[in-house]
Design an enzyme around this catalytic site. Structure first.
Site, PDB file in Angstrom:
ATOM      1  CG  HIS A 197      -0.113  -0.009   2.512  1.00  0.00           C
ATOM      2  ND1 HIS A 197       0.447   1.116   3.061  1.00  0.00           N
ATOM      3  CD2 HIS A 197       0.251  -1.023   3.313  1.00  0.00           C
ATOM      4  CE1 HIS A 197       1.107   0.814   4.145  1.00  0.00           C
ATOM      5  NE2 HIS A 197       1.022  -0.491   4.327  1.00  0.00           N
ATOM      6  NE  ARG A 257      -0.919  -0.147   6.914  1.00  0.00           N
ATOM      7  CZ  ARG A 257      -1.235  -0.819   8.006  1.00  0.00           C
ATOM      8  NH1 ARG A 257      -2.429  -0.642   8.578  1.00  0.00           N
ATOM      9  NH2 ARG A 257      -0.396  -1.695   8.517  1.00  0.00           N
ATOM     10  CD  GLU A 290       2.971  -5.314   7.511  1.00  0.00           C
ATOM     11  OE1 GLU A 290       3.278  -6.511   7.274  1.00  0.00           O
ATOM     12  OE2 GLU A 290       3.526  -4.352   6.938  1.00  0.00           O
ATOM     13  CG  HIS A 303      -0.352  -4.807   4.689  1.00  0.00           C
ATOM     14  ND1 HIS A 303      -0.701  -3.591   5.230  1.00  0.00           N
ATOM     15  CD2 HIS A 303      -1.526  -5.441   4.397  1.00  0.00           C
ATOM     16  CE1 HIS A 303      -2.016  -3.498   5.271  1.00  0.00           C
ATOM     17  NE2 HIS A 303      -2.547  -4.610   4.769  1.00  0.00           N
TER      18      HIS A 303
HETATM   19  O1  3PG Z   1       3.548  -2.590  10.146  1.00  0.00           O
HETATM   20  C1  3PG Z   1       4.185  -1.612   9.762  1.00  0.00           C
HETATM   21  O2  3PG Z   1       4.358  -0.616  10.460  1.00  0.00           O
HETATM   22  C2  3PG Z   1       4.854  -1.533   8.404  1.00  0.00           C
HETATM   23  O3  3PG Z   1       3.968  -1.374   7.395  1.00  0.00           O
HETATM   24  C3  3PG Z   1       5.852  -2.605   8.165  1.00  0.00           C
HETATM   25  O4  3PG Z   1       6.870  -2.302   9.003  1.00  0.00           O
HETATM   26  P1  3PG Z   1       8.376  -2.811   8.800  1.00  0.00           P
HETATM   27  O5  3PG Z   1       8.930  -2.168   7.568  1.00  0.00           O
HETATM   28  O6  3PG Z   1       9.051  -2.330  10.049  1.00  0.00           O
HETATM   29  O7  3PG Z   1       8.324  -4.302   8.721  1.00  0.00           O
END
Ligand code: 3PG
Length: 258
Positions: free
Chosen positions: A11, A62, A89, A188
């Site tokens: 996203h 998102r 995610e 994600h």
């Molecule tokens: O969950 C989150 O905040 C991000 O979208 C992914 O985080 P990361 O890059 O720290 O894995």
């Protein structure tokens, strides 16, 4: 020989990407820049002549908002969008809401890198005392999942993301691709990384080096058995894409939150 084209998309930038906080299952909307990223992604896909038959998203706003903006920019708003928590995610557990750079200051950059990019390390679990616990688990969307709410994760390693994603991939997404549909998965950073690991057969060590920027479509060309026939392509200006990847990697560098 390439038989199918599959598009994976992280996203557009979310409000908490901007603040450098672990967002995960907190339902943040896209930032203004994130809206633009999704629209630009749609324009690029349109210019390149791609047409989608089916879109899969997570149940986080998102990823859904990104899919809508992409389809709108392509003039393909009518394309069906199917949602599942299994594309959510990665559940960052007790880290949710915390600032990555501050965590790096407290625990060291290496530890934060392990939490973010290792394959099988599960972050500390979320519990009832966490400030976002009720917001997440009282949300009506989690009563619609194919597992009871009590069995939903309380934190996940990338491996655990793949474990919950793979049954959905195999039962729901694969048959559609094999019918010849061009599929976009708007999801994600970590759910896309898990799927890439599976499709490209990336080792547990190598997956730690894979980082996806927001709003950049990843094109996979697959054979009849859904094995990639060539390296993944991140579509768009390659210098900008490399800079965007570096920006995501640098989120884990130690510094005081501003
Ligand atoms: O969950 C989150 O905040 C991000 O979208 C992914 O985080 P990361 O890059 O720290 O894995």
């Amino acid at each position: 020989m390439s038989k199918y084209k599959l598009f994976l998309l992280r996203h557009g930038e979310g409000a908490w990407n901007k603040e450098n906080r672990f967002c995960s299952w907190v339902d943040q909307k896209l930032s203004e820049d994130g809206v633009k990223e999704a629209q630009d992604c749609g324009k690029l896909l349109k210019e390149q002549g791609y047409k989608f038959d089916l879109v899969f998203t997570s149940i986080l706003s998102r990823s859904i908002q990104t899919a809508w903006l992409v389809l709108e920019a392509m003039g393909q708003e009518w394309v069906p969008v199917v949602k599942s928590w299994r594309l959510n995610e990665r559940h960052y557990g007790a880290l949710i809401g915390l600032n990555r750079a501050e965590m790096a200051l407290q625990h060291g950059e290496e530890k934060v890198k392990l939490w973010r990019r290792s394959y099988d390390i599960t972050p500390p679990l979320i519990d009832e005392s966490h400030p976002y616990y009720l917001e997440i688990y009282n949300d009506r969307r989690y009563t619609t999942c194919d597992v009871p709410k009590e069995n939903l994760p309380r934190a996940e390693s990338l491996k655990e993301v793949l474990d919950r994603l793979l049954p959905y991939w195999n039962s729901t997404v694969v048959p559609e691709i094999q019918k010849g549909k061009t599929v976009l998965i708007s999801a994600h950073g970590n759910s896309c990384r898990a799927l890439l690991k599976h499709l490209e057969g990336i080792s547990d060590e190598e997956i730690a080096k894979v980082t996806l920027p927001t709003g950049i479509p990843v094109l996979l060309e697959l054979d009849g058995n859904l094995k990639p026939v060539k390296p993944r392509q991140l579509l768009g200006d390659q210098a900008k894409i490399q800079a965007a990847i570096k920006k995501v990697e640098d989120q884990g560098k130690a510094k005081q939150a501003t």
